[in-house]
Write a protein that holds these residues in place. Sequence first.
Motif, PDB file in Angstrom:
ATOM      1  N   ASP A 162      54.453   2.841 -16.749  1.00 18.02           N
ATOM      2  CA  ASP A 162      53.150   2.785 -17.598  1.00 18.02           C
ATOM      3  C   ASP A 162      51.826   2.697 -16.783  1.00 18.02           C
ATOM      4  O   ASP A 162      51.508   1.760 -16.068  1.00 18.02           O
ATOM      5  N   PRO A 163      51.256   3.959 -16.476  1.00 18.54           N
ATOM      6  CA  PRO A 163      50.046   3.973 -15.660  1.00 18.54           C
ATOM      7  C   PRO A 163      48.855   3.079 -16.113  1.00 18.54           C
ATOM      8  O   PRO A 163      48.066   2.612 -15.165  1.00 18.54           O
ATOM      9  N   ALA A 169      47.505  -2.410 -12.851  1.00 16.56           N
ATOM     10  CA  ALA A 169      47.408  -3.652 -12.200  1.00 16.56           C
ATOM     11  C   ALA A 169      47.809  -3.826 -10.765  1.00 16.56           C
ATOM     12  O   ALA A 169      47.179  -4.415  -9.839  1.00 16.56           O
ATOM     13  N   ALA A 170      48.710  -3.216 -10.306  1.00 15.66           N
ATOM     14  CA  ALA A 170      49.099  -3.131  -8.880  1.00 15.66           C
ATOM     15  C   ALA A 170      47.913  -2.513  -8.002  1.00 15.66           C
ATOM     16  O   ALA A 170      47.798  -2.813  -6.879  1.00 15.66           O
ATOM     17  N   HIS A 171      47.570  -1.525  -8.278  1.00 14.88           N
ATOM     18  CA  HIS A 171      46.565  -0.767  -7.712  1.00 14.88           C
ATOM     19  C   HIS A 171      45.176  -1.542  -7.580  1.00 14.88           C
ATOM     20  O   HIS A 171      44.563  -1.408  -6.571  1.00 14.88           O
ATOM     21  N   GLN A 172      45.028  -2.233  -8.446  1.00 17.81           N
ATOM     22  CA  GLN A 172      43.877  -3.149  -8.533  1.00 17.81           C
ATOM     23  C   GLN A 172      43.858  -4.257  -7.347  1.00 17.81           C
ATOM     24  O   GLN A 172      43.098  -4.756  -6.921  1.00 17.81           O
ATOM     25  N   LEU A 173      45.316  -4.623  -6.895  1.00 23.01           N
ATOM     26  CA  LEU A 173      45.348  -5.431  -5.858  1.00 23.01           C
ATOM     27  C   LEU A 173      45.815  -4.712  -4.631  1.00 23.01           C
ATOM     28  O   LEU A 173      46.198  -5.444  -3.733  1.00 23.01           O
ATOM     29  N   THR A 190      49.357   8.375 -10.508  1.00 19.01           N
ATOM     30  CA  THR A 190      48.434   8.230  -9.675  1.00 19.01           C
ATOM     31  C   THR A 190      49.315   7.164  -8.426  1.00 19.01           C
ATOM     32  O   THR A 190      48.774   6.619  -7.732  1.00 19.01           O
ATOM     33  N   SER A 191      50.488   7.061  -8.634  1.00 23.60           N
ATOM     34  CA  SER A 191      51.416   6.286  -7.736  1.00 23.60           C
ATOM     35  C   SER A 191      51.795   7.251  -6.449  1.00 23.60           C
ATOM     36  O   SER A 191      51.429   8.659  -6.275  1.00 23.60           O
TER      37      SER A 191
END
Length: 205
Positions: A162-163, A169-173, A190-191
């Motif tokens: 789920d993007p 959430a991961a990208h925000q960190l 976006t991964s």
Amino acid sequence: MKKAIIYDLDNTIYAVSSILDELFKPLLKLIKDSGDPDYNIDQIKLDIMSKPFQVVAALHNFDEKLNAASIDMIKNLTFEGEIKPFEDYHHIKKVPAERFLVTTGFKKLQYSKIRGMEIENDFKEIHIVDFTVSPKTKKDVFADIMKRYNYEAEDVLVVGDDPESEIKAAHQLGIDTIHYDKNGRHATHTSKHKISDFSELVALY
């Protein structure tokens, strides 16, 4: 080399569609019986397969009464039928990193699915983000895991479908992500990588 990999559950470890009809038949009946002609049952069914309930309820403008009745129903649901992980699931055990499972949903229901697949011992920790129990988000859980185990962002990888949930959430960190897209639902991502089989994860790490 990653020290820890955090996995999503729904549509990452198993296909929600494989249990949807049996599991959510009472909920869909409740929505139909509400009598509101604006509720698109077919679209709601599709959304339930890929989005947390509270997102689905907001998208379809459930009124307060239906929202409350739906939550009351789902939070007491368990799944007792046959449920199997994706056939490529076993490959995750070949990757030399600590495994964590972080999923959004109703605690009782999510645990019943995890037990049904007999995967609870495959993970160092299992976290269920249940909005009826706590305001914590997946981002909060990811940050807490990093803090407790002294992981830096580059030590961790998040794998999910789920993007707008675990990937975001991961990208925000600042955490790297892999988009697991079993059935090619997302044309773009976006991964760092997109995979459709966990054997590809083994090859990458």
